[in-house]
Design a protein around this motif. Structure first.
Motif, PDB file in Angstrom:
ATOM      1  N   THR A 196      24.850  71.646  35.215  1.00  0.00           N
ATOM      2  CA  THR A 196      23.870  71.512  36.291  1.00  0.00           C
ATOM      3  C   THR A 196      22.834  72.625  36.226  1.00  0.00           C
ATOM      4  O   THR A 196      21.622  72.384  36.353  1.00  0.00           O
ATOM      5  CB  THR A 196      24.583  71.545  37.656  1.00  0.00           C
ATOM      6  N   ILE A 197      23.298  73.851  36.039  1.00  0.00           N
ATOM      7  CA  ILE A 197      22.372  74.989  35.941  1.00  0.00           C
ATOM      8  C   ILE A 197      21.444  74.818  34.743  1.00  0.00           C
ATOM      9  O   ILE A 197      20.237  75.074  34.824  1.00  0.00           O
ATOM     10  CB  ILE A 197      23.171  76.301  35.841  1.00  0.00           C
ATOM     11  N   SER A 198      22.012  74.356  33.625  1.00  0.00           N
ATOM     12  CA  SER A 198      21.192  74.146  32.431  1.00  0.00           C
ATOM     13  C   SER A 198      20.125  73.082  32.671  1.00  0.00           C
ATOM     14  O   SER A 198      18.960  73.256  32.307  1.00  0.00           O
ATOM     15  CB  SER A 198      22.092  73.745  31.256  1.00  0.00           C
ATOM     16  N   ASN A 199      20.523  71.973  33.309  1.00  0.00           N
ATOM     17  CA  ASN A 199      19.562  70.908  33.591  1.00  0.00           C
ATOM     18  C   ASN A 199      18.494  71.351  34.583  1.00  0.00           C
ATOM     19  O   ASN A 199      17.312  71.006  34.446  1.00  0.00           O
ATOM     20  CB  ASN A 199      20.295  69.676  34.137  1.00  0.00           C
ATOM     21  N   LEU A 200      18.907  72.111  35.591  1.00  0.00           N
ATOM     22  CA  LEU A 200      17.947  72.597  36.584  1.00  0.00           C
ATOM     23  C   LEU A 200      16.945  73.559  35.957  1.00  0.00           C
ATOM     24  O   LEU A 200      15.747  73.533  36.274  1.00  0.00           O
ATOM     25  CB  LEU A 200      18.695  73.291  37.721  1.00  0.00           C
ATOM     26  N   THR A 201      17.446  74.395  35.070  1.00  0.00           N
ATOM     27  CA  THR A 201      16.577  75.382  34.422  1.00  0.00           C
ATOM     28  C   THR A 201      15.483  74.693  33.620  1.00  0.00           C
ATOM     29  O   THR A 201      14.338  75.169  33.562  1.00  0.00           O
ATOM     30  CB  THR A 201      17.407  76.296  33.507  1.00  0.00           C
TER      31      THR A 201
ATOM     32  N   ALA B 142      34.602  65.707  40.554  1.00  0.00           N
ATOM     33  CA  ALA B 142      34.294  66.625  39.456  1.00  0.00           C
ATOM     34  C   ALA B 142      34.083  65.871  38.146  1.00  0.00           C
ATOM     35  O   ALA B 142      33.193  66.213  37.350  1.00  0.00           O
ATOM     36  CB  ALA B 142      35.418  67.651  39.308  1.00  0.00           C
ATOM     37  N   LEU B 143      34.895  64.833  37.906  1.00  0.00           N
ATOM     38  CA  LEU B 143      34.756  64.033  36.682  1.00  0.00           C
ATOM     39  C   LEU B 143      33.383  63.370  36.601  1.00  0.00           C
ATOM     40  O   LEU B 143      32.695  63.444  35.576  1.00  0.00           O
ATOM     41  CB  LEU B 143      35.852  62.963  36.632  1.00  0.00           C
ATOM     42  N   LEU B 144      33.001  62.680  37.682  1.00  0.00           N
ATOM     43  CA  LEU B 144      31.728  61.962  37.644  1.00  0.00           C
ATOM     44  C   LEU B 144      30.553  62.936  37.642  1.00  0.00           C
ATOM     45  O   LEU B 144      29.534  62.698  36.978  1.00  0.00           O
ATOM     46  CB  LEU B 144      31.635  61.004  38.839  1.00  0.00           C
ATOM     47  N   TRP B 145      30.677  64.034  38.358  1.00  0.00           N
ATOM     48  CA  TRP B 145      29.637  65.069  38.343  1.00  0.00           C
ATOM     49  C   TRP B 145      29.446  65.598  36.929  1.00  0.00           C
ATOM     50  O   TRP B 145      28.322  65.668  36.413  1.00  0.00           O
ATOM     51  CB  TRP B 145      30.043  66.179  39.312  1.00  0.00           C
ATOM     52  N   ALA B 146      30.560  65.949  36.273  1.00  0.00           N
ATOM     53  CA  ALA B 146      30.474  66.488  34.909  1.00  0.00           C
ATOM     54  C   ALA B 146      29.925  65.446  33.943  1.00  0.00           C
ATOM     55  O   ALA B 146      29.084  65.762  33.083  1.00  0.00           O
ATOM     56  CB  ALA B 146      31.857  66.964  34.456  1.00  0.00           C
ATOM     57  N   ALA B 147      30.386  64.205  34.061  1.00  0.00           N
ATOM     58  CA  ALA B 147      29.916  63.159  33.147  1.00  0.00           C
ATOM     59  C   ALA B 147      28.423  62.919  33.310  1.00  0.00           C
ATOM     60  O   ALA B 147      27.678  62.797  32.325  1.00  0.00           O
ATOM     61  CB  ALA B 147      30.690  61.867  33.397  1.00  0.00           C
TER      62      ALA B 147
ATOM     63  N   LEU C 281      22.234  65.534  27.555  1.00  0.00           N
ATOM     64  CA  LEU C 281      21.998  64.922  26.251  1.00  0.00           C
ATOM     65  C   LEU C 281      20.676  64.167  26.192  1.00  0.00           C
ATOM     66  O   LEU C 281      20.017  64.145  25.150  1.00  0.00           O
ATOM     67  CB  LEU C 281      23.147  63.969  25.909  1.00  0.00           C
ATOM     68  N   THR C 282      20.301  63.522  27.290  1.00  0.00           N
ATOM     69  CA  THR C 282      19.136  62.632  27.259  1.00  0.00           C
ATOM     70  C   THR C 282      17.913  63.229  27.907  1.00  0.00           C
ATOM     71  O   THR C 282      16.815  62.682  27.783  1.00  0.00           O
ATOM     72  CB  THR C 282      19.455  61.308  27.971  1.00  0.00           C
ATOM     73  N   GLY C 283      18.091  64.337  28.647  1.00  0.00           N
ATOM     74  CA  GLY C 283      16.964  64.906  29.371  1.00  0.00           C
ATOM     75  C   GLY C 283      16.858  64.297  30.756  1.00  0.00           C
ATOM     76  O   GLY C 283      17.469  63.277  31.064  1.00  0.00           O
ATOM     77  N   PRO C 284      16.066  64.888  31.614  1.00  0.00           N
ATOM     78  CA  PRO C 284      15.957  64.416  32.992  1.00  0.00           C
ATOM     79  C   PRO C 284      15.377  63.018  33.119  1.00  0.00           C
ATOM     80  O   PRO C 284      15.505  62.393  34.159  1.00  0.00           O
ATOM     81  CB  PRO C 284      15.023  65.451  33.657  1.00  0.00           C
TER      82      PRO C 284
ATOM     83  N   LEU D  85      20.021  55.344  30.930  1.00  0.00           N
ATOM     84  CA  LEU D  85      21.315  55.386  30.266  1.00  0.00           C
ATOM     85  C   LEU D  85      22.396  55.349  31.337  1.00  0.00           C
ATOM     86  O   LEU D  85      22.531  56.289  32.119  1.00  0.00           O
ATOM     87  CB  LEU D  85      21.453  56.652  29.425  1.00  0.00           C
ATOM     88  N   PRO D  86      23.172  54.263  31.422  1.00  0.00           N
ATOM     89  CA  PRO D  86      24.112  54.111  32.535  1.00  0.00           C
ATOM     90  C   PRO D  86      25.285  55.082  32.448  1.00  0.00           C
ATOM     91  O   PRO D  86      26.025  55.091  31.470  1.00  0.00           O
ATOM     92  CB  PRO D  86      24.580  52.655  32.410  1.00  0.00           C
ATOM     93  N   THR D  87      25.434  55.891  33.491  1.00  0.00           N
ATOM     94  CA  THR D  87      26.534  56.854  33.526  1.00  0.00           C
ATOM     95  C   THR D  87      27.875  56.150  33.566  1.00  0.00           C
ATOM     96  O   THR D  87      28.860  56.630  33.020  1.00  0.00           O
ATOM     97  CB  THR D  87      26.381  57.774  34.753  1.00  0.00           C
TER      98      THR D  87
END
Length: 673
Positions: A38-43, A301-306, A313-316, A321-323
């Motif tokens: 999450t931090i990586s994606n937010l950054t 936690a599982l769905l959050w992490a997935a 992997l795909t960017g914002p 891409l269906p989770t």
């Protein structure tokens, strides 16, 4: 029906006494991984100095803050809510049904809810105005009612419930696939969304989910004590004054509501409910109260992490891409890993235990089926609709019509015969009367092999596809045999492994479709079992493979008569089980691969045809094999004929017609078992 458990049986006390350390550690690991992603994606999207502003009061002139506030954060919230809801629903289903395999996927609830939404979208969109959750809830309730109707006579045993749920899920999925093929321009978006797309544009879905999930969760919380007592046997629960029927219905209603709300909001999220509940058990959450806390936490936690992993992997911008497909892709290997750790009730039916009729004149029955097949072949080749209505094709028009009809009929005939023979061999090899290439994931293995060939080779020829599909089918069969050997071929383990492999294949199809790759739509058409792309060369090749394999079948018949008697009897009669099983596996893999390339991975022929042959009295391997081959060919030829004439000039794929016809027959067979 005995209560079921998972993993070792060391006693645990209360949640605040001996804590479920394993579950807590797993939850902490998942949360840490999800938080890091999450931090990586937010950054990537926004400098850390603006995070608080984006959360509390976004600057509407800064598009980065707007996207974080109205897209990224709602998506994160929805993933947490849906994961927790599915984990809670899976735990309640397992407790009420006393079945560690019960989950939204295995009891047909998710598939029923999604099909109801698809039907409403296509046929009665005005119903959605009353609330899509009610449409999804109605479909889910109908699905679970069908599961109960198919399994109540077996006391809702784990095997019967999972098997009924599997059949209902596959049947609902087939109807959905038929709708997509026929109305692709209207339902293509729904197909991708139904795979579990968590992308958001505002906080509407979050605010929609919160009160609904909260009310259902509160209802479950108020029933903790009686639901805990439901883990006892029925007599023990009644002696404590628990009205079983009332609480079972109420708890099931709450669990189904949770699942329906999730499906209505984001589509089908695969495996979270099953994995969260199972991981909570394995992590030491023995008591129901512990599982009610840990399973939703693990699910969230599982769905959050997935989902954060998908975005990493795909960017914002990877919203398409269906989770849900990704969770199925990850959940299938997890489920295969969990299988040896599941403790299930002992339920291993053998073919020899079936109290079914035995005919004294099998030859007459086989002649009757052959005559019926010949009649269907005649009509499929010579009779059909045309510019002047329905008529027989003769004279000058015959060559041109046969050039179109003959390849399809020949391919359907060959594929049906091979699937039926593969199903017969699997049932006698495993001693499991519900085994088949479709149910145990062997067709999915063949499909995976073909997918690899299509995407690895620039122009994969049909022989290349056949070899790749055979390797995939053999790999799936090997997994089945390895799992079955550890549990004396217990049907519930084999069935669940089949669910995992089939879900893995479905997830790949959904992911490839979401990428927009043109080969994905070809795969979707093939998945439905269409024969209209078969030319005469492919038909002749398939027929040649079928002829060779069917002619080799008599070499296996003595083994197929002995194997259902059990390993001891087989050893006593001089059978080398290792060699015998390997050869049968190779034969079954080749049959499945060659047929799957023509009619797709889902037809039910491999399950239906041997059953029908056995139920009319064909008990020995030779007559049952011949009867199954003729019956499988008959069903597939009839399905192809109906598919290309029922709504002429449009067509319905033969594999879908076979499934739509075979589903009710299979349910009837299950109901009579």
């Amino acid at each position: 029906m005995a209560a079921s458990g998972v993993g070792n049986s060391s006693p645990r006390l209360s949640f605040f006494g001996n804590l479920p350390i394993g579950a807590l550690i797993l939850c902490a690991v998942l949360i840490t991984a999800a938080a890091a992603a999450t931090i990586s994606n937010l950054t990537v999207q926004l400098p850390s100095a603006l995070w608080v502003d984006a959360l509390t009061a976004p600057d509407i002139d800064d598009m980065r803050q707007v996207l974080v506030h109205y897209a990224y954060l709602p998506r994160l919230a929805v993933s947490l809510l849906c994961g927790a809801a599915l984990g809670l629903a899976g735990t309640v289903l397992q407790q009420v049904l006393r079945n560690p395999l019960a989950a939204p996927e295995t009891v047909g609830v998710s598939a029923g809810a999604y099909l109801a939404l698809a039907l409403a979208t296509l046929l009665a969109p005005s119903l959605l105005a009353y609330g899509r959750e009610w449409v999804a809830l109605a479909g889910a309730l109908l699905a679970i009612a069908a599961v109960f109707g198919l399994s109540w006579h077996k006391g809702f045993s784990p095997l019967s419930v999972v098997l009924a749920g599997l059949v209902v899920s596959l049947y609902a999925g087939s109807i959905g696939a038929a709708l997509i093929v026929l109305k692709h321009e209207w339902l293509a978006g729904l197909f991708i969304w139904g795979a579990g797309t968590l992308g958001q544009q505002d906080w509407t879905t979050t605010l929609w989910l919160l009160p609904r999930l909260g009310i259902a969760a509160l209802a479950i919380g108020l029933m903790v004590r009686p639901l805990t007592l439901l883990g006892l046997d029925d007599e023990g629960a009644r002696s404590l004054g628990v009205p079983l029927g009332v609480y079972r219905v109420a708890a099931l209603g709450a669990a189904v509501a949770l699942i329906s709300f999730v499906v209505a909001a984001v589509g089908v999220i695969g495996f979270i409910g099953l994995a969260a509940a199972a991981l909570a058990r394995i992590g030491g959450a023995r008591r129901f109260g512990q599982r009610l806390i840990m399973a939703p936490l693990i699910g969230a936690a599982l769905l959050w992490a997935a989902d954060q992993g998908v975005q990493l992997l795909t960017g914002p911008q990877g919203d398409l891409l269906p989770t849900g497909a990704i969770t199925a892709l990850l959940g299938a290997p997890l489920l295969l890993w969990l299988l040896p750790r599941l403790t299930l009730g002992s339920e291993t039916p053998a073919l020899t235990a079936d109290r079914l009729p035995r005919t004294l004149h099998p030859g007459l029955l086989l002649i009757g089926i052959a005559i019926l097949l010949a009649a269907v072949l005649f009509f499929a080749l010579f009779y059909g609709p045309g510019p002047a209505g329905w008529n027989f094709a003769f004279g000058d028009q015959l060559p041109s019509i046969l050039s179109w009809r003959l390849p399809r009929v020949l391919a359907a005939l060959s594929a049906g015969a091979m699937l039926a023979l593969a199903g017969l061999m699997m049932q006698r090899l495993t001693g499991n009367p519900m085994a088949s290439p479709e149910v145990l994931g062997v067709s999915a293995g063949a499909a995976l092999g073909m997918i690899v060939a299509l995407f690895v080779f620039v122009d994969a020829s049909r022989p290349t596809q056949t070899i790749a599909a055979t390797i995939g089918a053999f790999a799936a069969l090997s997994v089945m045999l390895a799992l079955g050997r550890r549990a004396a071929f217990a049907p519930e383990r084999l069935l669940l492994a089949g669910i995992a492999l089939t879900a893995l294949f479905d997830a790949l199809i959904l992911i490839l479709t979401a990428t927009g790759d043109p080969r994905a739509m070809l795969l979707l058409n093939w998945f439905t079992g269409s024969t209209y792309g078969v030319d005469i060369n492919a038909a002749i090749l398939t027929a040649g493979i079928a002829a060779v394999l069917v002619l080799l079948a008599p070499l296996f018949l003595r083994w197929l008569d002995i194997l259902p008697l059990g390993p001891t009897a087989a050893h006593g009669l001089g059978l080398n089980l290792t060699t015998t099983r390997l050869l049968i596996l190779l034969m079954t893999a080749a049959l499945t691969a060659a047929s799957t390339l023509i009619v797709g991975p889902l037809t039910f022929i491999g399950l239906m045809a041997p059953h029908l042959a056995r139920r009319i009295g064909l008990a020995r391997a030779m007559p049952q094999a011949v009867g199954a081959i003729l019956t499988g060919a008959l069903i597939m030829v009839a399905a192809d004929w109906i598919g290309r004439t029922a709504i002429f000039p449009r067509q319905i794929p033969a594999g879908l017609v076979a499934t739509l016809i075979g589903g009710p027959i299979l349910m009837w067979l299950l109901r009579r078992r």
